[in-house]
Structures are given as C-alpha cells and as structure tokens.
Design a protein around this motif. Structure first.
Motif, short mmCIF file in Angstrom:
data_model
loop_
_atom_site.label_atom_id
_atom_site.label_comp_id
_atom_site.label_asym_id
_atom_site.label_seq_id
_atom_site.Cartn_x
_atom_site.Cartn_y
_atom_site.Cartn_z
N SER A 35 -40.66 -17.67 -13.68
CA SER A 35 -40.06 -17.62 -15.68
C SER A 35 -39.38 -16.75 -16.18
O SER A 35 -38.48 -16.07 -16.58
CB SER A 35 -40.90 -17.98 -15.96
N PRO A 80 -43.71 -14.25 -11.08
CA PRO A 80 -43.55 -15.93 -11.71
C PRO A 80 -41.85 -16.12 -11.95
O PRO A 80 -41.56 -15.49 -12.84
CB PRO A 80 -44.33 -15.70 -12.79
N GLY A 131 -41.78 -25.80 -15.84
CA GLY A 131 -42.84 -26.01 -15.72
C GLY A 131 -42.73 -25.30 -14.35
O GLY A 131 -43.56 -25.73 -13.37
N ASP A 132 -41.55 -24.57 -13.24
CA ASP A 132 -41.84 -24.09 -12.47
C ASP A 132 -42.58 -23.08 -11.98
O ASP A 132 -42.92 -21.90 -12.91
CB ASP A 132 -40.57 -23.84 -11.93
N THR A 133 -43.46 -22.83 -11.55
CA THR A 133 -44.93 -22.17 -10.72
C THR A 133 -44.01 -20.70 -9.21
O THR A 133 -45.43 -20.70 -9.12
CB THR A 133 -46.22 -23.42 -10.21
N LEU A 175 -43.71 -18.55 -6.93
CA LEU A 175 -43.81 -17.13 -7.18
C LEU A 175 -42.41 -15.86 -6.40
O LEU A 175 -41.59 -16.19 -4.92
CB LEU A 175 -44.39 -15.78 -6.96
N LEU A 180 -36.93 -24.28 -15.81
CA LEU A 180 -37.90 -23.54 -15.01
C LEU A 180 -39.07 -23.62 -15.67
O LEU A 180 -39.76 -23.15 -16.32
CB LEU A 180 -37.01 -21.88 -15.21
#
Lengths: 104, 501
Positions: A35, A33, A23-25, A27, A21
């Motif tokens: 992450s 977020p 670079g996962d953005t 929500l 995760l």
C-alpha cells in the motif's frame, strides 16, 4: 493537450483512492508494504504529471506580465494604494484603484 | 549535553544566516516583505516545501504511522503531492501575475480589489489571523517539547525537577521564538527564504540519515537490505493495511491539502518569485520531496510497533521518533536529528510570523491610516513591531497547556480548505460576486464553528460527519453558498472583470 493533462490529474485523484489494496499485506522488495509502495508510485506519477503540465499546459498569457508589468505594476500599485487610502477615508469606493467598491 | 551543544550551534548558525542576509537588504518595504520579487526556482521550491512541512512532517508522520499504520502516507502525503502542486499551478502562478501587475502584498488586498469590497478585509482578516495562530502554536509548542525530550537528564534533577533534568519546554520555546524573531526581524522575507532553504536541506538530509541508522539498529542483521526486511517482516498485519481508516474518510481527507491555496504565508511566498517560470520547479518537485521526507518516517513509525523497537506503552505517539533516536542511536545523531526537527518547525514559523506582520501593516494600518503618511523606513519599522508583538502573543499562548494542539492543527487546515472555493472562483469565475464571496466565507465560518462545537472543541480526534471528514461539509457549504448567492446577485463591474480576466 491541456485537456489530457487535466484528465491525467483526475486519473491521479481516482487512482489515489486505491480501494484495491486496502487490506493487502504483501511487502515489495521484502520491506515496503504494498500500500505504501503504491502511494510512492502515486507521488512519482504526480511529479511526472505536473512536469507534463508545466510543458504542455503552462499558462501562455504570462509573458506580457513578466516583460512589461514590473514598472507599470509598481506605478499602478503606488497610485492604487494612494487611491485606496483616499477612498477609504471617504468611506466609499469611488475613486482610484478601488473604483467600484460599494461597501458603505 | 552533546545534543544541547549541537542544537545551540545550529541555532547560532541560523542567526548568522539571518544577519548575513540582512546585509543584502535594499531598504524598501517591498524588499523587506517580498524580497523584491527576486526568489528563483530553487529557493522558491525550498521555501514553499519548508513552509508546508511543519513539525508534523517528521514527528507527526512517525507518530501517526505508529498509531494508524501505512495508510497515513496516502491520507496525508501522496494526496498533498497532488493537491499542493495543483494549488501552486492554479492559484500560485495566477496570484503572482496579478500581484506583479497590481502591486499586491497580501491576500486581502487582492480580495478587496477583485470583489470590489473594502469591508471584505474586515471579515477575512480576523478569520485568517485566527486560523494562523493555532498553526503557529503547534510549531512553538512542538519545539519546546522536542528540545525538552532530548535534553532530559542533561542537568541535575534539583535544577530542573519539573522537566526531568532537561531544558524546560517553555525556555526552549522561548529560545526558538527568539531565534526566528531575530532572523525574520533583520532579514525579512529574504532572510526567511534563505533560512527556509538551509533548513529544508537540513531536515531532508538528517531525516534520511536517521532512517538509515535506525534501520540498521532495529534490524540487527548484516547488510542494509537485510535490516530493512527484518524490520518490516516483524510488523503486524494491521499496520500494513488501512483497516483503521474508512474509505470515505480516506477520500474526504484529500480536501484538507486544499488549505495550501488559502494560506496567507504561502500567498506571500508566491509573490516573492522572480518570474512565473520559477514556479515550474516547485510544481514538479514538491510531490517527490514529500515522498523523500515521509516514506522513511512512515516506515520508522510502523517498525516502532514491533518488538524490535520495544517502545513502552506510556510513550505517546508523537514522542516515538524522539524515543527511538534517544535509545537506539548515539547522542551526536540525536542532536543532529533534533536540529532537523527544529528546522522543519522553524521553516514554517518564520513565514507565518512575517506574513502576520505584513497583514497587520498593509491591511490594517496602511489601509486605514493611509500609506502616504508613512515613509518606507516607517513601514518597515511597523512591520517589525508587529512581528515582535505576534511572536510575544504566540509565546504567551504557548505557556498554557494545549493537549489537543495537533487536532487543532487539522481543524485550522480544514478552515483554510473551506475558504479555498472563494480564492479559486475569484481567479477563474467571472460570475463570482461580492455577495457570493461574503456568503461563501460566512458559510465556511459557520459550518466550521458548528462542527468544531460538535467535535467537543477538537477533543474527539475521530470526529466524522456521515462518515466523512468535517472538511467535506465545510467545503460543500462554502461552495454552495458562494455559487447560489453569486447567481442571485449583481455581477461585478465591467472594469473589474476587464482587470482580472
């Protein structure tokens, strides 16, 4: 069961790295977020794992200490501290509590 | 003035608590230093949690999230949830058992016995004290900065021009030191445990209240959830990811929470437990408590990067929370939040002051001059005098400018982490020898000193070695030296092995 607990702890450490995760953005629920949400789950999973550890992997050699060591312990400590002081004054660990100390 | 009044009331309440707990004092050194092993599960949880959460938990977490994004939670918080509980479980329970059995009050007493070495104390004592003092400084300096920040403009500029009309940081630090000193002086470990419990509740509750109010103010929508969504949707992509952190750095950061296994003040807290079973609640609840405190702070930190917060560039990261509270919420909540931040700071300071006093008394004076020369009353007086001296020395150091004090904190933790293999091996490895322990400690000290020098004495906050946090190298050096030398040197005596295994 103890081995399973330690495997769970190891699994937590591996899952904690969370390369997937990075670079996962996205929500979660529109405001957490992903992450951060993932690591919140890691914290909760840690709580559960440690709960299982206290149930299934709690050290079983503590009962004697709790039941019987308090008085014996303090008596030993008193003699130990006295012994320690004597040993220190003699600059060698030869007596009492510090039997075997070999600095000198 | 409202904030200052609330802060003063809070400090007065703490003094009252410390003085009240002193009424339960039983007059023995064991009671003063270890609360007669009377601390139950709830107070043990609150003491351990309050002690491990410093100013960094509220102020630093928001500031770091403001700078680095959400990755700081995984790097500092969820990792601590796993590792701290591991240390309580593996080290704390075992240390408590041995402490009750053989009457230990300090780490050094344990190591002297386990390693059959009197002089190990002379090696460990300056190392432990040297690592605790910068840690203390973080709290003292942070308390002054926080109080100064929220009271700016309270007084006329003529009175306090240098501190912009706020209470000068040095005065504020002095008052905080004095309050902690009074309740530690009179209450000893029992006063410290009570104050920690109270303060931990204060900073957890006030942290959550502040989060809710800030979310409402920043979001500007109708409804709490709508505010949360509005604030998070405004955050830039770089703060929602961990692009600022390398994977190796993230992984090796996990070694830093092992410092908890070697903190001398936690060692002393462990010994206060009423029973081994009292550890169960802290072991289970610690990761959850970390989550409760850190998640709101991290969210506020990333929201502060948005246009909704309008933080000027000149505001330093560690002042972001104070800035938001001052500009977005009223003075009453600002005062309460400041009390919460001070609670987090003081709940660490008290244990550290008490622990250093305990170490000086037991490991140096009583050990070298002989315990039989002192009455119980004299031992308590000695401990109190040492505590006063340590508070004075720490306050004196705090008067100098320490711009990099938070970086120094990470270096302190790294030093304690590098010593973790020694305490783990001493409890679980029969093969650990005296020479092996000396080699491990020396390797930890040397590797720490070399890397500290290479980092420009903490001037470079992004210093990495081969892409890893410096703690990884220190940990490896101390472990390798300890294991190799232990294999090559004579084993401990049968009597010692029988005593500890």
């Amino acid at each position: 069961m103890r081995n399973i607990i330690w495997l769970l702890v190891l699994l937590l450490v591996i899952l904690h790295q969370d390369n997937w995760l990075w670079g996962d953005t996205r929500l979660v629920f529109g405001f957490i977020p992903i992450s951060l949400f993932y690591h919140m789950c890691i914290s909760l999973a840690a709580g559960v794992t440690w709960y299982l550890a206290t149930v299934f992997a709690w050290p079983d050699n503590l009962e004697w200490s709790e039941a019987g060591s308090a008085e014996a312990g303090s008596a030993k400590a008193d003699s130990a501290k006295a012994g320690s002081a004597k040993a220190d004054q003699a600059s060698a660990g030869t007596a009492g509590h510090h039997d075997g100390r070999t600095d000198s | 003035m409202t904030q200052l009044t609330i802060i003063m009331i809070y400090l007065a309440m703490l003094l009252g608590l410390g003085l009240f707990s002193s009424r339960l004092f039983r007059g023995t050194s064991e009671d003063y230093l270890l609360a007669s092993h009377s601390i139950g599960p709830f107070m043990l949880l609150m003491s351990l949690f309050g002690t491990t959460m410093t100013a960094f938990a509220l102020v630093g977490s928001t500031g770091e999230a403001y700078k680095e994004g959400v990755g700081v939670y995984g790097m500092l918080a969820s990792s601590s949830g796993i590792i701290h509980s591991l240390c309580f479980f593996l080290i704390g329970v075992k240390v408590w058992t041995l402490g009750r059995k053989y009457g230990y009050m300090t780490q050094i007493q344990f190591f002297r016995d386990r390693l059959e070495s009197d002089k190990i104390g002379l090696l460990l004592f300056p190392v432990l004290v040297g690592l605790v003092i910068p840690y203390l400084l973080i709290g003292v300096l942070a308390s002054g900065t926080v109080i100064n920040g929220v009271t700016r403009g309270t007084f006329s500029q003529e009175m306090f021009a240098a501190s912009q009309g706020g209470v000068p940081a040095s005065w504020a630090s002095f008052v905080v030191c004095a309050v902690v000193l009074v309740y530690v002086f009179f209450g000893g470990m029992r006063g410290t445990a009570w104050a920690n419990t109270f303060q931990t509740l204060v900073f957890m509750v006030l942290g959550l209240v502040t989060f809710c109010v800030l979310a409402t103010k920043l979001g500007g929508q109708d409804g709490f959830m709508a505010n949360l969504r509005a604030a998070s949707e405004a955050v830039g992509e770089d703060k929602l990811t961990r692009h600022h952190i390398t994977k190796l750095q993230f992984f090796t950061y996990m070694l830093i929470p092992f410092s908890v296994g070697m903190f001398p003040h936690l060692f002393q807290h462990w010994l206060t437990a009423k029973s081994a079973n009292a550890f169960k609640l802290p072991v289970v609840a610690h990761p959850i408590f970390i989550m409760i405190v850190w998640v709101p702070c991290v969210l506020v930190g990333i929201w502060a990067t948005t246009d909704l917060a309008s933080i000027p560039d000149k505001v330093p990261a560690n002042a972001v929370l104070a800035f938001l509270v001052k500009t977005k919420v009223g003075p009453v909540l600002a005062g309460f939040l400041t009390a919460g931040i001070l609670a987090a700071i003081m709940s660490s300071l008290d244990s550290q002051f008490l622990c250093l006093g305990t170490m000086f008394t037991n490991d140096i004076v009583l050990h070298y001059w002989g315990r039989e020369r002192f009455s119980e009353k004299q031992i308590i007086v000695l401990a109190r005098l040492f505590i006063i001296a340590i508070v004075a020395v720490t306050y004196y150091f705090s008067l100098f400018e320490h711009r990099r004090v938070f970086q120094l904190g990470v270096w302190c933790f790294s030093g304690f982490s590098a010593l973790f293999p020694i305490v783990l091996a001493s409890l679980y490895w029969r093969g650990l020898t005296k020479a092996g322990a000396y080699a491990g400690i020396l390797a930890a000290i040397c590797s720490w000193a070399v890397l500290f020098y290479q980092s420009g004495f903490a001037q470079n906050p992004r210093f990495l070695l081969f892409g890893m946090m410096p703690v990884a190298t220190m940990f490896l050096c101390s472990t390798a030296a300890m294991v190799l030398v232990s294999f090559a040197t004579p084993k401990p005596s049968e009597a010692t092995l029988a005593k500890f295994f």
